[in-house]
Design an enzyme around this catalytic site. Structure first.
Site, short mmCIF file in Angstrom:
data_model
loop_
_atom_site.label_atom_id
_atom_site.label_comp_id
_atom_site.label_asym_id
_atom_site.label_seq_id
_atom_site.Cartn_x
_atom_site.Cartn_y
_atom_site.Cartn_z
N MET A 1 0.78 -1.22 0.00
CA MET A 1 0.00 0.00 0.00
C MET A 1 0.81 1.27 0.00
SD MET A 1 -1.61 1.55 3.34
CE MET A 1 0.00 1.19 4.02
N PRO A 2 1.82 1.31 0.82
CA PRO A 2 2.45 2.61 0.61
C PRO A 2 3.01 2.66 -0.81
CG PRO A 2 3.42 1.46 2.50
CD PRO A 2 2.59 0.48 1.75
#
Lengths: 128, 128, 128
Positions: A1-2
């Site tokens: 996700m990041p």
């Protein structure tokens, strides 16, 4: 996700840049407990004309080794966790490439968890 | 309004990159009904050291063809519309350049509608 | 605090690019009163294939001189202040490099004030 964007001055070796990327990722895993496999990073190199920084804003002395890290990540981490993330990134970079902690600038951009598709045209986090 | 940043590995032809950009734009027009003229895209190419991705996060198999698409757009689209957008981008890219749907990573950054100026120093969306 | 990404077509002189960066920074200082030392900018140059823009969206005529400015900054400025910022950036760029005001596209990404670390692994704005 990041999704992590790392900007630094050109002229460093590929080993150095890899170590920077590794250190930032390890800090994310350790501080905010993302899965180790959740890694997506874009590294860009810039000449002195294209990466402009103030050498003393807030009384912090910066050099051409400055690394600017912008992290797009899900909203919801407590302030304490975000502080731990900042601290851990600086620590890991110091360990990995002897980067001065003054030379680490971090910007977090928080987004809704349903705002990601990791493949297949699906919103994998939407229903979590 | 969307500002679209597309990152991919270097080595593709200019025709390929144009087709990718076209496909992403068409998907935005079709899925969230932006005007066809509302197109602003920045494409960057990266070598293997500078675009780092996990080849199997969430059980999705990614290759060096991975395209990372970050879209800054106005807040307010329903979850359903955003899901349709993800699906449409992957479909369009598959059609346009035979991209595997696993190789499409999308990040949305939602902003307030008054946070844009499209020229003349004015906030064209602020009073809509 | 603002992290400013400036994208423009390649082919301009380094003096031109510096003047663009200076003008954007001065506008931020003047319009939203950031400290003059609060300056962090990344400038990228793109060929015609890699910076795609619509030449007439919203009836505004754009040319290859288009400058796309994306500013990550703290949330909380009033709409009026943000409008002043847009106007000032366009004015300053017109003065500095005779840029047509139509050729200035600005995107603001607002973040929480605690989402910055300016060095030392600390969140300098968190407790302000």
């Amino acid at each position: 996700m990041p999704l992590v964007r790392i900007a630094l001055r050109q002229g460093k070796s590929s080993e150095y840049r890899r170590a920077v990327a590794d250190a930032v990722h390890e800090a994310l895993v350790e501080a905010i407990r993302i899965p180790p496999a959740d890694r997506f990073q874009i590294i860009t190199e810039h000449d002195s004309e294209s990466l402009i920084y103030d050498p003393s804003y807030l009384g912090i002395t910066r050099t051409d080794d400055l690394v600017i890290i912008q992290i797009t990540m899900n909203v919801g981490r407590t302030l304490d966790l975000r502080k731990q993330l900042f601290a851990r990134i600086a620590e890991r970079l110091a360990q990995a490439v002897s980067l001065r902690k003054e030379d680490v600038l971090i910007s977090l951009v928080e987004v809704a968890k349903e705002n990601w598709s990791f493949g297949n045209g699906e919103a994998q986090y939407a229903d979590k």
